[in-house]
Design a protein around this motif. Structure first.
Motif, PDB file in Angstrom:
ATOM      1  N   GLU A  23       0.816  -1.211   0.000  1.00  0.00           N
ATOM      2  CA  GLU A  23       0.000   0.000   0.000  1.00  0.00           C
ATOM      3  C   GLU A  23       0.852   1.263   0.000  1.00  0.00           C
ATOM      4  N   THR A  24       2.067   1.170   0.533  1.00  0.00           N
ATOM      5  CA  THR A  24       2.941   2.341   0.610  1.00  0.00           C
ATOM      6  C   THR A  24       4.347   1.980   0.156  1.00  0.00           C
ATOM      7  N   ALA A  25       5.127   3.013  -0.132  1.00  0.00           N
ATOM      8  CA  ALA A  25       6.514   2.816  -0.537  1.00  0.00           C
ATOM      9  C   ALA A  25       7.372   2.497   0.682  1.00  0.00           C
ATOM     10  N   PRO A  26       8.500   1.832   0.485  1.00  0.00           N
ATOM     11  CA  PRO A  26       9.396   1.550   1.613  1.00  0.00           C
ATOM     12  C   PRO A  26      10.020   2.838   2.144  1.00  0.00           C
ATOM     13  N   SER A  27      10.517   2.777   3.349  1.00  0.00           N
ATOM     14  CA  SER A  27      11.045   3.978   4.006  1.00  0.00           C
ATOM     15  C   SER A  27      12.488   4.282   3.629  1.00  0.00           C
ATOM     16  N   GLN A  28      13.146   3.376   2.905  1.00  0.00           N
ATOM     17  CA  GLN A  28      14.536   3.620   2.547  1.00  0.00           C
ATOM     18  C   GLN A  28      14.853   3.059   1.168  1.00  0.00           C
ATOM     19  N   VAL A  29      15.880   3.641   0.556  1.00  0.00           N
ATOM     20  CA  VAL A  29      16.421   3.157  -0.711  1.00  0.00           C
ATOM     21  C   VAL A  29      17.880   2.812  -0.460  1.00  0.00           C
ATOM     22  N   ILE A  30      18.290   1.607  -0.840  1.00  0.00           N
ATOM     23  CA  ILE A  30      19.666   1.189  -0.589  1.00  0.00           C
ATOM     24  C   ILE A  30      20.439   1.109  -1.902  1.00  0.00           C
ATOM     25  N   GLY A  75      10.063 -13.350  -5.559  1.00  0.00           N
ATOM     26  CA  GLY A  75       8.664 -12.941  -5.471  1.00  0.00           C
ATOM     27  C   GLY A  75       8.300 -12.347  -4.123  1.00  0.00           C
ATOM     28  N   ALA A  76       8.912 -12.844  -3.058  1.00  0.00           N
ATOM     29  CA  ALA A  76       8.610 -12.342  -1.716  1.00  0.00           C
ATOM     30  C   ALA A  76       9.153 -10.934  -1.493  1.00  0.00           C
ATOM     31  N   TYR A  77      10.026 -10.455  -2.394  1.00  0.00           N
ATOM     32  CA  TYR A  77      10.645  -9.138  -2.226  1.00  0.00           C
ATOM     33  C   TYR A  77      10.254  -8.160  -3.337  1.00  0.00           C
ATOM     34  N   PHE A  78       9.410  -8.609  -4.259  1.00  0.00           N
ATOM     35  CA  PHE A  78       8.967  -7.750  -5.360  1.00  0.00           C
ATOM     36  C   PHE A  78       7.531  -7.332  -5.072  1.00  0.00           C
ATOM     37  N   SER A  79       7.328  -6.045  -4.798  1.00  0.00           N
ATOM     38  CA  SER A  79       6.007  -5.560  -4.373  1.00  0.00           C
ATOM     39  C   SER A  79       5.434  -4.572  -5.381  1.00  0.00           C
ATOM     40  N   LYS A  80       4.116  -4.659  -5.564  1.00  0.00           N
ATOM     41  CA  LYS A  80       3.419  -3.748  -6.470  1.00  0.00           C
ATOM     42  C   LYS A  80       2.417  -2.906  -5.687  1.00  0.00           C
ATOM     43  N   ILE A  81       2.480  -1.600  -5.916  1.00  0.00           N
ATOM     44  CA  ILE A  81       1.536  -0.671  -5.292  1.00  0.00           C
ATOM     45  C   ILE A  81       0.304  -0.511  -6.175  1.00  0.00           C
ATOM     46  N   GLN A  97      -5.524   0.478 -24.547  1.00  0.00           N
ATOM     47  CA  GLN A  97      -5.336   1.145 -23.258  1.00  0.00           C
ATOM     48  C   GLN A  97      -3.882   1.019 -22.826  1.00  0.00           C
ATOM     49  N   GLU A  98      -3.407   2.042 -22.102  1.00  0.00           N
ATOM     50  CA  GLU A  98      -2.094   1.979 -21.468  1.00  0.00           C
ATOM     51  C   GLU A  98      -2.305   1.733 -19.982  1.00  0.00           C
ATOM     52  N   LEU A  99      -1.663   0.703 -19.466  1.00  0.00           N
ATOM     53  CA  LEU A  99      -1.906   0.268 -18.094  1.00  0.00           C
ATOM     54  C   LEU A  99      -0.636   0.418 -17.258  1.00  0.00           C
ATOM     55  N   PRO A 100      -0.711   1.160 -16.147  1.00  0.00           N
ATOM     56  CA  PRO A 100       0.485   1.368 -15.324  1.00  0.00           C
ATOM     57  C   PRO A 100       0.740   0.222 -14.351  1.00  0.00           C
ATOM     58  N   VAL A 101       2.013   0.033 -14.048  1.00  0.00           N
ATOM     59  CA  VAL A 101       2.445  -0.862 -12.976  1.00  0.00           C
ATOM     60  C   VAL A 101       3.408  -0.063 -12.101  1.00  0.00           C
ATOM     61  N   VAL A 102       3.078   0.065 -10.825  1.00  0.00           N
ATOM     62  CA  VAL A 102       3.928   0.787  -9.872  1.00  0.00           C
ATOM     63  C   VAL A 102       4.504  -0.248  -8.909  1.00  0.00           C
ATOM     64  N   PHE A 103       5.823  -0.347  -8.848  1.00  0.00           N
ATOM     65  CA  PHE A 103       6.442  -1.433  -8.091  1.00  0.00           C
ATOM     66  C   PHE A 103       7.727  -0.974  -7.412  1.00  0.00           C
ATOM     67  N   PHE A 104       8.235  -1.821  -6.534  1.00  0.00           N
ATOM     68  CA  PHE A 104       9.566  -1.636  -5.954  1.00  0.00           C
ATOM     69  C   PHE A 104      10.108  -2.987  -5.511  1.00  0.00           C
ATOM     70  N   VAL A 105      11.421  -3.055  -5.400  1.00  0.00           N
ATOM     71  CA  VAL A 105      12.082  -4.230  -4.839  1.00  0.00           C
ATOM     72  C   VAL A 105      12.367  -3.926  -3.374  1.00  0.00           C
ATOM     73  N   ASP A 106      11.854  -4.751  -2.494  1.00  0.00           N
ATOM     74  CA  ASP A 106      11.985  -4.519  -1.054  1.00  0.00           C
ATOM     75  C   ASP A 106      13.462  -4.529  -0.640  1.00  0.00           C
ATOM     76  N   PRO A 107      13.909  -3.490   0.077  1.00  0.00           N
ATOM     77  CA  PRO A 107      15.304  -3.465   0.535  1.00  0.00           C
ATOM     78  C   PRO A 107      15.685  -4.669   1.391  1.00  0.00           C
ATOM     79  N   ALA A 108      14.692  -5.346   1.959  1.00  0.00           N
ATOM     80  CA  ALA A 108      14.974  -6.527   2.781  1.00  0.00           C
ATOM     81  C   ALA A 108      15.622  -7.643   1.975  1.00  0.00           C
ATOM     82  N   ILE A 109      15.561  -7.546   0.646  1.00  0.00           N
ATOM     83  CA  ILE A 109      16.189  -8.570  -0.191  1.00  0.00           C
ATOM     84  C   ILE A 109      17.694  -8.620   0.049  1.00  0.00           C
TER      85      ILE A 109
END
Length: 206
Positions: free
Chosen positions: A59-66, A129-135, A151-163
């Motif tokens: 639901e939200t972005a992670p608190s840090q970028v490594i 898969g456990a570290y790839f998250s989609k908002i 249609q153009e469809l967005p994907v908003v994602f991040f790789v969890d720093p816990a990886i």
């Protein structure tokens, strides 16, 4: 010869062609229904467990970028029964763990009819898969396209720093996000309530 019976063995009851046809139709219908149901049920199970390389929902972005980077590649597939064109607008991006990224896929209905579809998805290596998250993702809902519509469809994602703490993934630098679109049933339209009838039998005759 004496002692031998002249009676023939009882004939097996015949099964009519109609019964066989109905049975086959029922079997095929049940398989089609199972195919439609399997996509959302399997996707829901994998979202919760991360099984089979299925990504997580955030639901939200992670608190840090490594300072660990990944090349994320994008793959697209279409079930042969679906008359769509489906492709990513870019084949790959480079992201840091914890960095939120937005990419787009494009879908086009190549048929002359309105069609519906649902997307199944996973990532490889499956362990990521456990570290790839989609908002945000078009795979969360079924899609509807009119004849020739795109249609153009967005994907908003991040790789969890816990990886970075997963030692068994230390050698992973590339992640592939893959989607496959399958035909879906149109939404059920509720039957309109019938208007109440007016009883004129009690009205006085003029």
């Amino acid at each position: 010869m004496s002692g031998m019976s002249d009676k023939s063995p009882p004939a097996r009851p015949k099964v009519s062609n109609g019964v066989i046809a109905v049975s086959c139709i029922a079997f095929v219908a049940s398989m089609v229904g199972a195919a439609y149901a399997s996509v959302p049920l399997y996707t829901l199970f994998c979202q919760v467990t991360g099984f089979g390389g299925t990504t997580r929902v955030a639901e939200t972005a992670p608190s840090q970028v490594i300072d660990r980077t990944f090349e994320v590649r994008f793959d697209s597939n279409i079930n042969p029964a679906l008359p769509w064109k489906f492709e990513p607008e870019q084949r790959s991006v480079t992201v840091k763990a914890g960095e939120v990224k937005t990419v787009y896929y494009k879908i086009t209905n190549l048929s002359s009819e309105t069609t519906y579809a649902a997307a199944a998805y996973n990532v490889t290596p499956q362990e990521t898969g456990a570290y790839f998250s989609k908002i945000q993702c078009f795979c969360f809902t079924n899609q509807k396209l009119g004849p020739g519509e795109s249609q153009e469809l967005p994907v908003v994602f991040f790789v969890d720093p816990a990886i970075d703490k997963a030692d068994y993934l230390a050698g992973v630098h590339t992640i592939t996000l893959s989607y496959t679109y399958y035909p879906a049933k149109p939404p059920v339209t509720p039957v309109a309530a019938a208007e109440p009838k007016t009883d004129n039998s009690s009205k006085p005759q003029l």
